[in-house]
Design an enzyme around this catalytic site. Structure first.
Site, PDB file in Angstrom:
ATOM      1  N   ASP A   1      78.449  26.440  36.686  1.00 45.79           N
ATOM      2  CA  ASP A   1      78.283  25.588  35.503  1.00 45.79           C
ATOM      3  C   ASP A   1      76.784  25.413  35.256  1.00 45.79           C
ATOM      4  O   ASP A   1      76.060  24.999  36.158  1.00 45.79           O
ATOM      5  CB  ASP A   1      78.954  24.221  35.757  1.00 45.79           C
ATOM      6  CG  ASP A   1      79.069  23.399  34.482  1.00 45.79           C
ATOM      7  OD1 ASP A   1      78.814  23.948  33.392  1.00 45.79           O
ATOM      8  OD2 ASP A   1      79.406  22.212  34.590  1.00 45.79           O
TER       9      ASP A   1
ATOM     10  N   HIS B   1      86.396  28.781  26.744  1.00 49.82           N
ATOM     11  CA  HIS B   1      85.478  27.646  26.689  1.00 49.82           C
ATOM     12  C   HIS B   1      84.140  28.053  26.071  1.00 49.82           C
ATOM     13  O   HIS B   1      83.578  27.304  25.261  1.00 49.82           O
ATOM     14  CB  HIS B   1      85.280  27.063  28.095  1.00 49.82           C
ATOM     15  CG  HIS B   1      84.354  25.900  28.126  1.00 49.82           C
ATOM     16  ND1 HIS B   1      84.517  24.802  27.305  1.00 49.82           N
ATOM     17  CD2 HIS B   1      83.229  25.649  28.855  1.00 49.82           C
ATOM     18  CE1 HIS B   1      83.547  23.930  27.535  1.00 49.82           C
ATOM     19  NE2 HIS B   1      82.750  24.423  28.469  1.00 49.82           N
TER      20      HIS B   1
HETATM   21  C1  HEM Z   1      86.244  20.177  32.425  1.00 52.80           C
HETATM   22  C2  HEM Z   1      85.168  20.172  31.671  1.00 52.80           C
HETATM   23  C3  HEM Z   1      84.196  21.319  31.580  1.00 52.80           C
HETATM   24  C4  HEM Z   1      83.989  22.344  32.455  1.00 52.80           C
HETATM   25  C5  HEM Z   1      84.684  22.623  33.794  1.00 52.80           C
HETATM   26  C6  HEM Z   1      82.952  23.180  31.888  1.00 52.80           C
HETATM   27  C7  HEM Z   1      82.479  24.339  32.475  1.00 52.80           C
HETATM   28  C8  HEM Z   1      81.631  25.236  31.846  1.00 52.80           C
HETATM   29  C9  HEM Z   1      81.310  26.546  32.332  1.00 52.80           C
HETATM   30  C10 HEM Z   1      81.823  27.129  33.648  1.00 52.80           C
HETATM   31  C11 HEM Z   1      80.488  27.133  31.437  1.00 52.80           C
HETATM   32  C12 HEM Z   1      79.898  28.560  31.488  1.00 52.80           C
HETATM   33  C13 HEM Z   1      78.603  28.612  32.215  1.00 52.80           C
HETATM   34  C14 HEM Z   1      77.466  27.908  31.528  1.00 52.80           C
HETATM   35  O1  HEM Z   1      76.877  28.412  30.559  1.00 52.80           O
HETATM   36  O2  HEM Z   1      77.196  26.797  31.937  1.00 52.80           O
HETATM   37  C15 HEM Z   1      80.267  26.187  30.370  1.00 52.80           C
HETATM   38  C16 HEM Z   1      79.472  26.397  29.253  1.00 52.80           C
HETATM   39  C17 HEM Z   1      79.227  25.459  28.283  1.00 52.80           C
HETATM   40  N1  HEM Z   1      79.814  24.223  28.170  1.00 52.80           N
HETATM   41 FE1  HEM Z   1      81.208  23.458  29.411  1.00 52.80          FE
HETATM   42  N2  HEM Z   1      82.549  22.640  30.693  1.00 52.80           N
HETATM   43  C18 HEM Z   1      83.286  21.502  30.471  1.00 52.80           C
HETATM   44  C19 HEM Z   1      83.195  20.653  29.378  1.00 52.80           C
HETATM   45  C20 HEM Z   1      82.265  20.782  28.368  1.00 52.80           C
HETATM   46  C21 HEM Z   1      82.064  19.835  27.315  1.00 52.80           C
HETATM   47  C22 HEM Z   1      82.850  18.528  27.139  1.00 52.80           C
HETATM   48  C23 HEM Z   1      81.054  20.312  26.539  1.00 52.80           C
HETATM   49  C24 HEM Z   1      80.394  19.716  25.314  1.00 52.80           C
HETATM   50  C25 HEM Z   1      80.756  18.620  24.694  1.00 52.80           C
HETATM   51  C26 HEM Z   1      80.625  21.571  27.108  1.00 52.80           C
HETATM   52  C27 HEM Z   1      79.614  22.344  26.606  1.00 52.80           C
HETATM   53  C28 HEM Z   1      79.272  23.588  27.088  1.00 52.80           C
HETATM   54  C29 HEM Z   1      78.262  24.439  26.482  1.00 52.80           C
HETATM   55  C30 HEM Z   1      77.403  24.092  25.262  1.00 52.80           C
HETATM   56  C31 HEM Z   1      78.243  25.619  27.216  1.00 52.80           C
HETATM   57  C32 HEM Z   1      77.362  26.874  26.963  1.00 52.80           C
HETATM   58  C33 HEM Z   1      78.049  27.748  25.938  1.00 52.80           C
HETATM   59  C34 HEM Z   1      77.198  28.988  25.643  1.00 52.80           C
HETATM   60  O3  HEM Z   1      76.219  28.849  24.886  1.00 52.80           O
HETATM   61  O4  HEM Z   1      77.521  30.064  26.171  1.00 52.80           O
HETATM   62  N3  HEM Z   1      81.383  21.815  28.216  1.00 52.80           N
HETATM   63  N4  HEM Z   1      80.984  25.039  30.643  1.00 52.80           N
END
Ligand code: HEM
Length: 298
Positions: free
Chosen positions: A139, A211
């Site tokens: 993450d 996601h």
């Molecule tokens: C159970 C809840 C969540 C989990 C387990 C999770 C996990 C992850 C993972 C594994 C990634 C891909 C790796 C990375 O770029 O960091 C990611 C990307 C991302 N997440 Fe989450 N996330 C969660 C909730 C959220 C929420 C609530 C938001 C925003 C309100 C969010 C916003 C983002 C964004 C902006 C990215 C990057 C997307 C990109 O530009 O490629 N995430 N998240």
């Protein structure tokens, strides 16, 4: 130059406390400022502390310098797929390498606030493996780095609240047994990245409900980038992600959540919401270091 709270940008801490307090009814702004000034002034060597405030609370403390856009969190979604609102008044994020020192700091701050606020939520977070969510996926891969962190996270000079940051926090509860029942390639399709090394799936293999597809949002050509500082919390009985993110623009959170919860116009929701459920939701304002230390004299 308005300096931000330094703890926002300290990465890699192994131990985290997330403490959400609700103001006690009838507490005056003067009482609140006095207690807060004492809690903020406590010195805890080696501990990072980040303070943030709900809209009503910060407006009463600092009406003259409050960013106009600051607002309480409102539930997002429809039907059973909802990101609920549980707006509290004060967020304290304590983190660092020494869990004992973090515990002492969290206790001392809570004691200093006891006459004005009740601790409503406490989550103990930890670094899992190499910065992975409990699902096993890294993450933070797409997080900004270097100077980009401040550009994404901080309100620019010249605007109300300069050097401060809008913050979204959500406690997500994971259903790991259902997620781990998927094959690795099915899990990768949920996230939109490979599991061992976090490589983004190519266009051909990227589902529209992954996601990454739902959180990589552009509005009028502007990427809705966030600086995410989430960590896993909990134990065997209950566990998940304490989602925490900082932004120069509070609307970025609205846009991404609407996209994740299927209410951004195309009706597609984030497949991740089939395996994890948010049970809290708060918007906060983390003032600059200068505005924070001035609370006693505002
Ligand atoms: C159970 C809840 C969540 C989990 C387990 C999770 C996990 C992850 C993972 C594994 C990634 C891909 C790796 C990375 O770029 O960091 C990611 C990307 C991302 N997440 Fe989450 N996330 C969660 C909730 C959220 C929420 C609530 C938001 C925003 C309100 C969010 C916003 C983002 C964004 C902006 C990215 C990057 C997307 C990109 O530009 O490629 N995430 N998240």
């Amino acid at each position: 130059m308005s300096e931000p709270q330094a703890g926002i940008f300290v990465e890699g801490s192994h131990s985290h406390f997330f403490l959400e307090y609700k103001l006690i009814d009838g507490v005056s702004t003067a009482q609140l400022k006095e207690a807060l000034a004492k809690a903020i002034a406590l010195s805890d060597a080696g501990v990072n502390k980040v303070w943030a405030f709900g809209a009503d609370c910060w407006r009463s403390i600092a009406p003259g310098v409050c960013p106009a856009d600051l607002k309480p969190f409102v539930a997002v979604g429809e039907g059973k797929r909802i990101a609920p609102a549980t707006q509290q008044s004060i967020l304290l994020w304590v983190h660092g390498e020494n869990h004992s020192a973090n515990f002492d700091a969290a206790m001392a701050a809570s004691t200093a606030l006891a006459s004005v606020a009740i601790l409503r939520l406490e989550k103990i977070g930890f670094l899992y493996k190499d910065s992975r969510d409990l699902s096993g996926f890294i993450d933070g891969t797409e997080n900004p780095t270097g100077r980009g962190q401040q550009l994404v996270a901080l309100i620019p000079e010249g605007e109300a609240g300069a050097g401060g940051s809008f913050v979204l926090s959500q406690q997500w509860v994971h259903n790991l047994s259902s997620f781990h029942a998927l094959s690795q390639s099915e899990q990768e399709a949920v996230i939109g990245r490979t599991k061992p090394d976090s490589i983004e799936l190519d266009d051909e293999h990227m589902p529209e409900n992954s996601h990454v597809s739902r959180s990589d949002v552009k509005i009028n050509g502007v990427s809705q980038k966030l600086y995410r500082r989430s960590v896993p919390y909990g134990g065997v009985l209950e566990h998940g992600l304490y989602f925490l993110a900082f932004s120069c623009d509070i609307r970025r959170f609205d846009h991404i959540l609407q996209s994740m919860f299927g209410v951004s116009g195309d009706g597609i929701y984030d497949h991740l919401t089939d395996f994890s459920t948010p049970v809290t939701g708060n918007y906060w304002f983390a003032p600059s270091a200068g505005e924070l230390s001035a609370i006693g004299s505002l």
